[in-house]
Design an enzyme around this catalytic site. Sequence first.
Site, short mmCIF file in Angstrom:
data_model
loop_
_atom_site.label_atom_id
_atom_site.label_comp_id
_atom_site.label_asym_id
_atom_site.label_seq_id
_atom_site.Cartn_x
_atom_site.Cartn_y
_atom_site.Cartn_z
N CYS A 44 0.85 -1.21 0.00
CA CYS A 44 0.00 0.00 0.00
C CYS A 44 0.88 1.26 0.00
O CYS A 44 1.70 1.45 0.91
CB CYS A 44 -0.92 -0.01 1.22
SG CYS A 44 -1.86 -1.56 1.35
N CYS B 72 1.27 3.56 3.18
CA CYS B 72 1.35 2.99 4.53
C CYS B 72 2.75 2.89 5.09
O CYS B 72 3.68 2.36 4.46
CB CYS B 72 0.68 1.62 4.53
SG CYS B 72 0.54 0.95 6.21
N1 SAM Z 1 -3.65 -4.16 7.38
C1 SAM Z 1 -5.04 -3.98 7.43
C2 SAM Z 1 -5.62 -3.50 6.13
O1 SAM Z 1 -4.97 -2.76 5.42
O2 SAM Z 1 -6.76 -3.87 5.85
C3 SAM Z 1 -5.50 -3.09 8.56
C4 SAM Z 1 -4.73 -1.85 8.96
S1 SAM Z 1 -4.64 -0.55 7.76
C5 SAM Z 1 -3.40 0.48 8.41
C6 SAM Z 1 -6.19 0.31 7.91
C7 SAM Z 1 -6.46 1.46 6.98
O3 SAM Z 1 -5.77 2.61 7.43
C8 SAM Z 1 -6.05 1.35 5.53
O4 SAM Z 1 -6.96 0.62 4.78
C9 SAM Z 1 -6.01 2.80 5.09
O5 SAM Z 1 -7.26 3.17 4.55
C10 SAM Z 1 -5.73 3.56 6.38
N2 SAM Z 1 -4.39 4.18 6.37
C11 SAM Z 1 -3.21 3.54 6.48
N3 SAM Z 1 -2.17 4.39 6.40
C12 SAM Z 1 -2.70 5.63 6.23
C13 SAM Z 1 -2.16 6.93 6.07
N4 SAM Z 1 -0.83 7.15 6.04
N5 SAM Z 1 -3.00 7.97 5.94
C14 SAM Z 1 -4.34 7.78 5.94
N6 SAM Z 1 -4.92 6.56 6.08
C15 SAM Z 1 -4.12 5.49 6.21
FE1 SF4 Z 2 -1.60 -2.12 3.54
FE2 SF4 Z 2 -0.57 -1.03 5.70
FE3 SF4 Z 2 -2.76 -2.57 5.94
FE4 SF4 Z 2 -0.38 -3.65 5.35
S1 SF4 Z 2 -0.93 -2.57 7.24
S2 SF4 Z 2 -2.32 -4.07 4.34
S3 SF4 Z 2 0.59 -2.11 4.08
S4 SF4 Z 2 -2.60 -0.62 4.89
#
Ligand code: SAM
Ligand code: SF4
Length: 343
Positions: A71, A74
Amino acid sequence: MTDTAIATAETNASGTIRHDWTHQEVTELFELPFDELVFRAATVHRQHHRAGEVQLSRLLSIKTGGCAEDCGYCSQSSNNPTGLKAEKLMAVEQVLAEAAAAKAAGSQRFCMGAAWRNPKDRDMDSIVAMVEGVKAMGLESCMTLGMLSGEQADQLAAAGLDYYNHNIDTSPEYYDKVITTRSYQDRLDTLDQVRRAGISVCCGGIVGMGEQTTDRAGLVLALATMNPHPESVPVNELVPVRGTPLGDMLMDIPDLMIDPIEFVRTIAVARITMPQSMVRLSAGREAMSDSTQALCFLAGANSIFTGDMLLTTANPGDNKDAALFAKLGLRPLTGPEPMRSQR
Ligand code: SAM
Ligand code: SF4
Ligand code: DTB
């Protein structure tokens, strides 16, 4: 849009919630004069929710970093050189201690996030114990663990999980610019499993990733044509993290940052098209002015994450939020949410 179209836009001829929005209609909402758009969103909000009440949720990263997905936003992807240290899954007792502290600080919901592509079956006993422990404290529970199999969704449902968060992140058209290691369809398949298992759905996306209004319309359209709508719709503004492709892009080309008014428009269009859902003003509040947040609440946002941290990035924290609530006369949500079946 004609006057008739405006009058009937939120509901269909029989007055029920609509799931048949078109890209054209959603785009026309985005293009309304700002005061007209916010007025309509605020009107819809008051028809379906107690105005001035905002749900407080606390997030905890129960498994940080080292994620196999790529992603582009992330901090936790092992693809992205962000310097974040990968950690193991937290112990159940530690998670429950954090949940107790969140409850003491006034949270109604406790959301646990793991940096996984998907949970491994060997993790499920701990995950189930976390859900059961959080529920036993009288808190609503939410988890976001990546993709789920049908069996895992059933295990979470049996443990009493209230919500599962799984975001579609952006429009189908912009998706490839953000993630390559799992498809839009993969996301929809997990959402289907969550829904089938009887867990309430929390699904939204991120704006401010360099996408255009047409993509923001595409994101809202994808959510608003789900039937039923997700009970909870997080709207995140990208938190730029150095070392991530999208964070680097935003920090190097600040002109790509989303205008606050356009962010408020996204909240308003989500509220109008999904009248009963909780619309959550999620990531991005740390960099947002009080005025922008106030406009978001006026436009129908009625849920926030509290505390100093989201998962790995900063959040305003309880003191700043208490001051904001006092300044705006907002109150923590009491009583049930409109859409959620009680578990
Ligand atoms: N790993 C799992 C997933 O991606 O489904 C769960 C945790 S993930 C960090 C949850 C959500 O946080 C992501 O789908 C994204 O929409 C949001 N997210 C992650 N990093 C971000 C960022 N830097 N700024 C804004 N939203 C973020
Ligand atoms: Fe994507 Fe971050 Fe969730 Fe991993 S933790 S699936 S890199 S949003
Ligand atoms: C969601 O849509 N936003 C939250 C929650 N679901 C899990 C996560 C925001 C994460 C922001 C970046 C970070 O702190 O790592």
